[in-house]
Design a protein around this motif. Sequence first.
Motif, PDB file in Angstrom:
ATOM      1  N   ALA A 145       0.811  -1.218   0.000  1.00 42.35           N
ATOM      2  CA  ALA A 145       0.000   0.000   0.000  1.00 42.35           C
ATOM      3  C   ALA A 145       0.843   1.267   0.000  1.00 42.35           C
ATOM      4  CB  ALA A 145      -0.939   0.002   1.204  1.00 42.35           C
ATOM      5  N   VAL A 146       1.997   1.238   0.661  1.00 40.43           N
ATOM      6  CA  VAL A 146       2.825   2.453   0.741  1.00 40.43           C
ATOM      7  C   VAL A 146       3.859   2.522  -0.370  1.00 40.43           C
ATOM      8  CG1 VAL A 146       2.519   2.513   3.247  1.00 40.43           C
ATOM      9  CG2 VAL A 146       4.601   1.488   2.285  1.00 40.43           C
ATOM     10  N   SER A 207      11.303   9.883  17.691  1.00 39.38           N
ATOM     11  CA  SER A 207       9.958   9.508  17.273  1.00 39.38           C
ATOM     12  C   SER A 207       9.966   9.125  15.801  1.00 39.38           C
ATOM     13  CB  SER A 207       9.007  10.685  17.498  1.00 39.38           C
ATOM     14  OG  SER A 207       7.815  10.510  16.752  1.00 39.38           O
ATOM     15  N   CYS A 208       9.093   8.197  15.430  1.00 42.63           N
ATOM     16  CA  CYS A 208       8.982   7.830  14.020  1.00 42.63           C
ATOM     17  C   CYS A 208       8.540   9.029  13.176  1.00 42.63           C
ATOM     18  CB  CYS A 208       8.028   6.663  13.843  1.00 42.63           C
ATOM     19  SG  CYS A 208       6.303   6.992  14.299  1.00 42.63           S
ATOM     20  N   TYR A 209       7.909  10.020  13.813  1.00 43.54           N
ATOM     21  CA  TYR A 209       7.457  11.209  13.094  1.00 43.54           C
ATOM     22  C   TYR A 209       8.574  12.243  12.929  1.00 43.54           C
ATOM     23  CZ  TYR A 209       3.038   9.013  14.200  1.00 43.54           C
ATOM     24  OH  TYR A 209       2.017   8.100  14.316  1.00 43.54           O
ATOM     25  N   ASP A 210       9.630  12.099  13.677  1.00 42.73           N
ATOM     26  CA  ASP A 210      10.776  13.000  13.552  1.00 42.73           C
ATOM     27  C   ASP A 210      11.883  12.402  12.697  1.00 42.73           C
ATOM     28  OD1 ASP A 210       9.590  14.908  15.193  1.00 42.73           O
ATOM     29  OD2 ASP A 210      10.368  13.965  17.014  1.00 42.73           O
ATOM     30  N   TYR A 211      11.878  11.083  12.548  1.00 41.86           N
ATOM     31  CA  TYR A 211      12.929  10.437  11.775  1.00 41.86           C
ATOM     32  C   TYR A 211      12.746  10.733  10.286  1.00 41.86           C
ATOM     33  CZ  TYR A 211      16.099   7.045   9.845  1.00 41.86           C
ATOM     34  OH  TYR A 211      17.122   6.464   9.139  1.00 41.86           O
ATOM     35  N   PHE A 262       3.331   4.103   6.882  1.00 43.40           N
ATOM     36  CA  PHE A 262       2.544   5.204   6.328  1.00 43.40           C
ATOM     37  C   PHE A 262       3.183   6.560   6.622  1.00 43.40           C
ATOM     38  CE2 PHE A 262      -0.548   2.119   5.193  1.00 43.40           C
ATOM     39  CZ  PHE A 262      -1.300   2.716   4.184  1.00 43.40           C
ATOM     40  N   GLU A 263       3.909   6.660   7.736  1.00 39.38           N
ATOM     41  CA  GLU A 263       4.671   7.890   7.974  1.00 39.38           C
ATOM     42  C   GLU A 263       5.803   8.006   6.952  1.00 39.38           C
ATOM     43  OE1 GLU A 263       6.447  11.369   9.353  1.00 39.38           O
ATOM     44  OE2 GLU A 263       4.400  10.592   9.410  1.00 39.38           O
ATOM     45  N   ALA A 264       6.446   6.877   6.666  1.00 42.67           N
ATOM     46  CA  ALA A 264       7.497   6.897   5.646  1.00 42.67           C
ATOM     47  C   ALA A 264       6.921   7.315   4.301  1.00 42.67           C
ATOM     48  CB  ALA A 264       8.153   5.523   5.552  1.00 42.67           C
ATOM     49  N   MET A 265       5.759   6.790   3.939  1.00 41.26           N
ATOM     50  CA  MET A 265       5.134   7.166   2.671  1.00 41.26           C
ATOM     51  C   MET A 265       4.803   8.663   2.643  1.00 41.26           C
ATOM     52  SD  MET A 265       1.588   5.827   0.893  1.00 41.26           S
ATOM     53  CE  MET A 265       0.557   6.748   2.048  1.00 41.26           C
TER      54      MET A 265
END
Length: 272
Positions: A145-146, A207-211, A262-265
């Motif tokens: 999906a991503v 955080s995965c959102y900061d990486y 999905f954060e990576a996408m």
Amino acid sequence: MRLLDSTITSVHNARVKAWAQLLDKKGRDKQGLFIIEGVHLIEEALASGQAIETLVVAEERQSELPAGLLEQAVAAGVECIAVTEQVLAKCTDTLAPQAAFAVLPKLAWTPDDLAGDATAPSLVVVIDGIQDPGNLGTIIRSADAVGATGVLLGKGTVDLYNPKTVRSTMGSLFHLPIALGDLREELPLAAGQGAAIVTTSLQGKASCYDYDFRGHVWFVVGNEGQGVSAEVSALATEHILIPMQGRAESLNAAMAATVVLFEAMRQRRAVK
């Protein structure tokens, strides 16, 4: 045009016995084949150009197949065989099987196929010991999906061709390279070629959102109970965490992988 090559009525038929053995890993490994059950997976395999050895249809339930499916299979050179309900039940894993299943050769991907082409950074999902077939199938579906470039299955991971895994992928196993490999060998090779080896950890500081996921990333998903193994964790270049505001200590392995993917996408789409 003749659509069905023959009819098999006995559960003691040699081919039926061979198909039934594909429900077990030992039989799949011996024959180099696996089974997909149901119309959706068969359609996905045909649409993806996968080699199908045999399409098996319940003789009295041909009307349940989508219009043109048999014709498409015949045009692709697939052997099509009619069977009784008893034969269908013997060769399928579900309690109420759909009207057809198909027999395919195992996929031929290798770890060298996972990095994608040179036009965009790779995003490879690495599986370190996932045991639940539903979790593995869901992670593969999320990877698809991503737009991940591939999935690497390490030793100790549940069999990709377990019928429950195959069903859980919803056809995504036909959409991207999925290879088996020794993580102790493949991860250092990927790191040497510039990929970040990223794992999640409750002890992670970022955080995965900061990486920053915009480069070459090989993201490792660990076992449901133990997480990423110590041996593989030592090969990681980055340890990140998924921040949570509630009282849950952790997420299901497939859910955690999906959050990170999905954060990576999101990040990778933002730079296009």
